[in-house]
Each structure stands twice: as C-alpha cells, then as structure tokens.
Design a protein around this motif. Sequence first.
Motif, PDB file in Angstrom:
ATOM      1  N   VAL A  20       0.844  -1.196   0.000  1.00  0.00           N
ATOM      2  CA  VAL A  20       0.000   0.000   0.000  1.00  0.00           C
ATOM      3  C   VAL A  20       0.880   1.246   0.000  1.00  0.00           C
ATOM      4  O   VAL A  20       1.779   1.396   0.823  1.00  0.00           O
ATOM      5  CB  VAL A  20      -0.944   0.007   1.221  1.00  0.00           C
ATOM      6  N   LYS A  21       0.610   2.131  -0.939  1.00  0.00           N
ATOM      7  CA  LYS A  21       1.333   3.401  -1.068  1.00  0.00           C
ATOM      8  C   LYS A  21       0.320   4.522  -1.198  1.00  0.00           C
ATOM      9  O   LYS A  21      -0.804   4.313  -1.639  1.00  0.00           O
ATOM     10  CB  LYS A  21       2.232   3.397  -2.313  1.00  0.00           C
ATOM     11  N   LEU A  22       0.718   5.721  -0.844  1.00  0.00           N
ATOM     12  CA  LEU A  22      -0.152   6.882  -0.939  1.00  0.00           C
ATOM     13  C   LEU A  22       0.576   7.987  -1.682  1.00  0.00           C
ATOM     14  O   LEU A  22       1.757   8.247  -1.416  1.00  0.00           O
ATOM     15  CB  LEU A  22      -0.552   7.369   0.455  1.00  0.00           C
ATOM     16  N   GLU A  23      -0.127   8.616  -2.588  1.00  0.00           N
ATOM     17  CA  GLU A  23       0.439   9.739  -3.331  1.00  0.00           C
ATOM     18  C   GLU A  23      -0.464  10.946  -3.142  1.00  0.00           C
ATOM     19  O   GLU A  23      -1.683  10.846  -3.242  1.00  0.00           O
ATOM     20  CB  GLU A  23       0.543   9.400  -4.820  1.00  0.00           C
ATOM     21  N   ARG A  24       0.137  12.076  -2.850  1.00  0.00           N
ATOM     22  CA  ARG A  24      -0.607  13.334  -2.695  1.00  0.00           C
ATOM     23  C   ARG A  24      -0.374  14.171  -3.949  1.00  0.00           C
ATOM     24  O   ARG A  24       0.775  14.457  -4.304  1.00  0.00           O
ATOM     25  CB  ARG A  24      -0.111  14.069  -1.457  1.00  0.00           C
ATOM     26  N   VAL A  25      -1.454  14.553  -4.606  1.00  0.00           N
ATOM     27  CA  VAL A  25      -1.364  15.366  -5.818  1.00  0.00           C
ATOM     28  C   VAL A  25      -2.116  16.671  -5.564  1.00  0.00           C
ATOM     29  O   VAL A  25      -3.342  16.675  -5.416  1.00  0.00           O
ATOM     30  CB  VAL A  25      -1.988  14.636  -7.036  1.00  0.00           C
ATOM     31  N   LYS A  26      -1.372  17.753  -5.490  1.00  0.00           N
ATOM     32  CA  LYS A  26      -1.996  19.054  -5.247  1.00  0.00           C
ATOM     33  C   LYS A  26      -2.533  19.583  -6.575  1.00  0.00           C
ATOM     34  O   LYS A  26      -1.780  19.842  -7.506  1.00  0.00           O
ATOM     35  CB  LYS A  26      -0.984  20.021  -4.638  1.00  0.00           C
ATOM     36  N   LEU A  27      -3.851  19.728  -6.656  1.00  0.00           N
ATOM     37  CA  LEU A  27      -4.491  20.158  -7.887  1.00  0.00           C
ATOM     38  C   LEU A  27      -4.749  21.657  -7.913  1.00  0.00           C
ATOM     39  O   LEU A  27      -4.832  22.254  -8.986  1.00  0.00           O
ATOM     40  CB  LEU A  27      -5.812  19.406  -8.086  1.00  0.00           C
ATOM     41  N   ASP A  28      -4.891  22.253  -6.748  1.00  0.00           N
ATOM     42  CA  ASP A  28      -5.179  23.678  -6.625  1.00  0.00           C
ATOM     43  C   ASP A  28      -4.710  24.111  -5.240  1.00  0.00           C
ATOM     44  O   ASP A  28      -4.294  23.285  -4.434  1.00  0.00           O
ATOM     45  CB  ASP A  28      -6.690  23.890  -6.795  1.00  0.00           C
ATOM     46  N   ASP A  29      -4.826  25.380  -4.941  1.00  0.00           N
ATOM     47  CA  ASP A  29      -4.414  25.851  -3.613  1.00  0.00           C
ATOM     48  C   ASP A  29      -5.225  25.195  -2.505  1.00  0.00           C
ATOM     49  O   ASP A  29      -4.702  24.916  -1.427  1.00  0.00           O
ATOM     50  CB  ASP A  29      -4.554  27.367  -3.517  1.00  0.00           C
ATOM     51  N   ASP A  30      -6.505  24.950  -2.754  1.00  0.00           N
ATOM     52  CA  ASP A  30      -7.384  24.398  -1.723  1.00  0.00           C
ATOM     53  C   ASP A  30      -7.935  23.028  -2.088  1.00  0.00           C
ATOM     54  O   ASP A  30      -8.937  22.601  -1.514  1.00  0.00           O
ATOM     55  CB  ASP A  30      -8.561  25.348  -1.475  1.00  0.00           C
ATOM     56  N   PHE A  31      -7.318  22.329  -3.026  1.00  0.00           N
ATOM     57  CA  PHE A  31      -7.848  21.034  -3.467  1.00  0.00           C
ATOM     58  C   PHE A  31      -6.707  20.060  -3.710  1.00  0.00           C
ATOM     59  O   PHE A  31      -5.776  20.361  -4.458  1.00  0.00           O
ATOM     60  CB  PHE A  31      -8.671  21.212  -4.742  1.00  0.00           C
ATOM     61  N   THR A  32      -6.783  18.906  -3.075  1.00  0.00           N
ATOM     62  CA  THR A  32      -5.731  17.899  -3.171  1.00  0.00           C
ATOM     63  C   THR A  32      -6.353  16.538  -3.422  1.00  0.00           C
ATOM     64  O   THR A  32      -7.382  16.203  -2.840  1.00  0.00           O
ATOM     65  CB  THR A  32      -4.912  17.847  -1.863  1.00  0.00           C
ATOM     66  N   GLU A  33      -5.729  15.759  -4.297  1.00  0.00           N
ATOM     67  CA  GLU A  33      -6.163  14.387  -4.535  1.00  0.00           C
ATOM     68  C   GLU A  33      -5.210  13.451  -3.805  1.00  0.00           C
ATOM     69  O   GLU A  33      -3.995  13.582  -3.905  1.00  0.00           O
ATOM     70  CB  GLU A  33      -6.168  14.058  -6.024  1.00  0.00           C
ATOM     71  N   LEU A  34      -5.780  12.516  -3.057  1.00  0.00           N
ATOM     72  CA  LEU A  34      -5.001  11.495  -2.374  1.00  0.00           C
ATOM     73  C   LEU A  34      -5.258  10.182  -3.102  1.00  0.00           C
ATOM     74  O   LEU A  34      -6.392   9.702  -3.144  1.00  0.00           O
ATOM     75  CB  LEU A  34      -5.426  11.387  -0.915  1.00  0.00           C
ATOM     76  N   VAL A  35      -4.219   9.608  -3.690  1.00  0.00           N
ATOM     77  CA  VAL A  35      -4.342   8.378  -4.456  1.00  0.00           C
ATOM     78  C   VAL A  35      -3.731   7.244  -3.647  1.00  0.00           C
ATOM     79  O   VAL A  35      -2.564   7.299  -3.272  1.00  0.00           O
ATOM     80  CB  VAL A  35      -3.633   8.492  -5.830  1.00  0.00           C
ATOM     81  N   ILE A  36      -4.556   6.228  -3.374  1.00  0.00           N
ATOM     82  CA  ILE A  36      -4.085   5.041  -2.661  1.00  0.00           C
ATOM     83  C   ILE A  36      -3.775   3.986  -3.706  1.00  0.00           C
ATOM     84  O   ILE A  36      -4.650   3.608  -4.487  1.00  0.00           O
ATOM     85  CB  ILE A  36      -5.156   4.481  -1.707  1.00  0.00           C
ATOM     86  N   TYR A  37      -2.541   3.524  -3.729  1.00  0.00           N
ATOM     87  CA  TYR A  37      -2.145   2.435  -4.615  1.00  0.00           C
ATOM     88  C   TYR A  37      -2.048   1.168  -3.780  1.00  0.00           C
ATOM     89  O   TYR A  37      -1.423   1.170  -2.719  1.00  0.00           O
ATOM     90  CB  TYR A  37      -0.789   2.719  -5.267  1.00  0.00           C
ATOM     91  N   SER A  71      -9.729  20.814   0.521  1.00  0.00           N
ATOM     92  CA  SER A  71     -10.678  19.769   0.127  1.00  0.00           C
ATOM     93  C   SER A  71      -9.882  18.605  -0.443  1.00  0.00           C
ATOM     94  O   SER A  71      -8.884  18.806  -1.140  1.00  0.00           O
ATOM     95  CB  SER A  71     -11.649  20.286  -0.926  1.00  0.00           C
ATOM     96  N   TYR A  72     -10.345  17.396  -0.157  1.00  0.00           N
ATOM     97  CA  TYR A  72      -9.629  16.208  -0.598  1.00  0.00           C
ATOM     98  C   TYR A  72     -10.522  15.331  -1.462  1.00  0.00           C
ATOM     99  O   TYR A  72     -11.704  15.181  -1.197  1.00  0.00           O
ATOM    100  CB  TYR A  72      -9.167  15.375   0.611  1.00  0.00           C
ATOM    101  N   ARG A  73      -9.905  14.741  -2.479  1.00  0.00           N
ATOM    102  CA  ARG A  73     -10.549  13.694  -3.265  1.00  0.00           C
ATOM    103  C   ARG A  73      -9.706  12.446  -3.062  1.00  0.00           C
ATOM    104  O   ARG A  73      -8.482  12.476  -3.189  1.00  0.00           O
ATOM    105  CB  ARG A  73     -10.583  14.075  -4.751  1.00  0.00           C
ATOM    106  N   VAL A  74     -10.370  11.323  -2.757  1.00  0.00           N
ATOM    107  CA  VAL A  74      -9.666  10.072  -2.496  1.00  0.00           C
ATOM    108  C   VAL A  74      -9.939   9.114  -3.658  1.00  0.00           C
ATOM    109  O   VAL A  74     -11.088   8.906  -4.031  1.00  0.00           O
ATOM    110  CB  VAL A  74     -10.135   9.439  -1.172  1.00  0.00           C
ATOM    111  N   THR A  75      -8.868   8.561  -4.208  1.00  0.00           N
ATOM    112  CA  THR A  75      -8.959   7.638  -5.318  1.00  0.00           C
ATOM    113  C   THR A  75      -8.173   6.387  -4.969  1.00  0.00           C
ATOM    114  O   THR A  75      -7.095   6.468  -4.360  1.00  0.00           O
ATOM    115  CB  THR A  75      -8.359   8.262  -6.596  1.00  0.00           C
ATOM    116  N   VAL A  76      -8.720   5.227  -5.344  1.00  0.00           N
ATOM    117  CA  VAL A  76      -8.022   3.950  -5.120  1.00  0.00           C
ATOM    118  C   VAL A  76      -7.649   3.380  -6.477  1.00  0.00           C
ATOM    119  O   VAL A  76      -8.499   3.260  -7.359  1.00  0.00           O
ATOM    120  CB  VAL A  76      -8.921   2.961  -4.353  1.00  0.00           C
ATOM    121  N   LYS A  77      -6.374   3.027  -6.644  1.00  0.00           N
ATOM    122  CA  LYS A  77      -5.894   2.425  -7.890  1.00  0.00           C
ATOM    123  C   LYS A  77      -5.064   1.203  -7.558  1.00  0.00           C
ATOM    124  O   LYS A  77      -4.419   1.151  -6.502  1.00  0.00           O
ATOM    125  CB  LYS A  77      -5.039   3.415  -8.683  1.00  0.00           C
TER     126      LYS A  77
END
Length: 80
Positions: A20-37, A71-77
């Motif tokens: 299990v790995k986690l990647e943080r992708v900052k999309l905007d100043d107030d919006f981040t995507e957290l991707v769980i691999y 704000s966070y968006r969580v994605t599982v890949k």
Amino acid sequence: MVENFLLEYAKLIADFPEKVKLERVKLDDDFTELVIYADKVDTGKLIGKDGRTINAIKTVIVGYKAKDTTSYRVTVKHLE
C-alpha cells in the motif's frame, strides 16, 4: 496528518499492507487528490461493497476539514 491516517487505515484493511502506497497530488491551492495504490486484490477491499468503505473513509476526511481548509478527493488504484 490526513495522509498518515489514510495510509495507516488502508494498511489495516489490506491483505498485503506492505504494497500500500499513498500519493498526494496538489491540484489547486485548496484542493488535493489522495491516491491510494494497492495490490489488485486489496483495491476491492478498500472500495468495499457498493463503495461503502471508501465512502466511510471520505466521511472521516470531511470531518478533518474543520482543522484544514483543503478539500480532498480520495482515489483507489491498483498497482501495475
């Protein structure tokens, strides 16, 4: 802090926590995507039946927003 919680929680659910790995992708100043691999077997466990597990995780993260304005968006890949 939210990344640490998400990573540790995902490892508790997974059959192969070492993958299990986690990647943080900052999309905007107030919006981040957290991707769980995770391993392909574990992606289904992390999402859950009808998305219940991932929705519960998202609810906890929304509660964290009281301390953090991001704000966070969580994605599982699954890992390739």
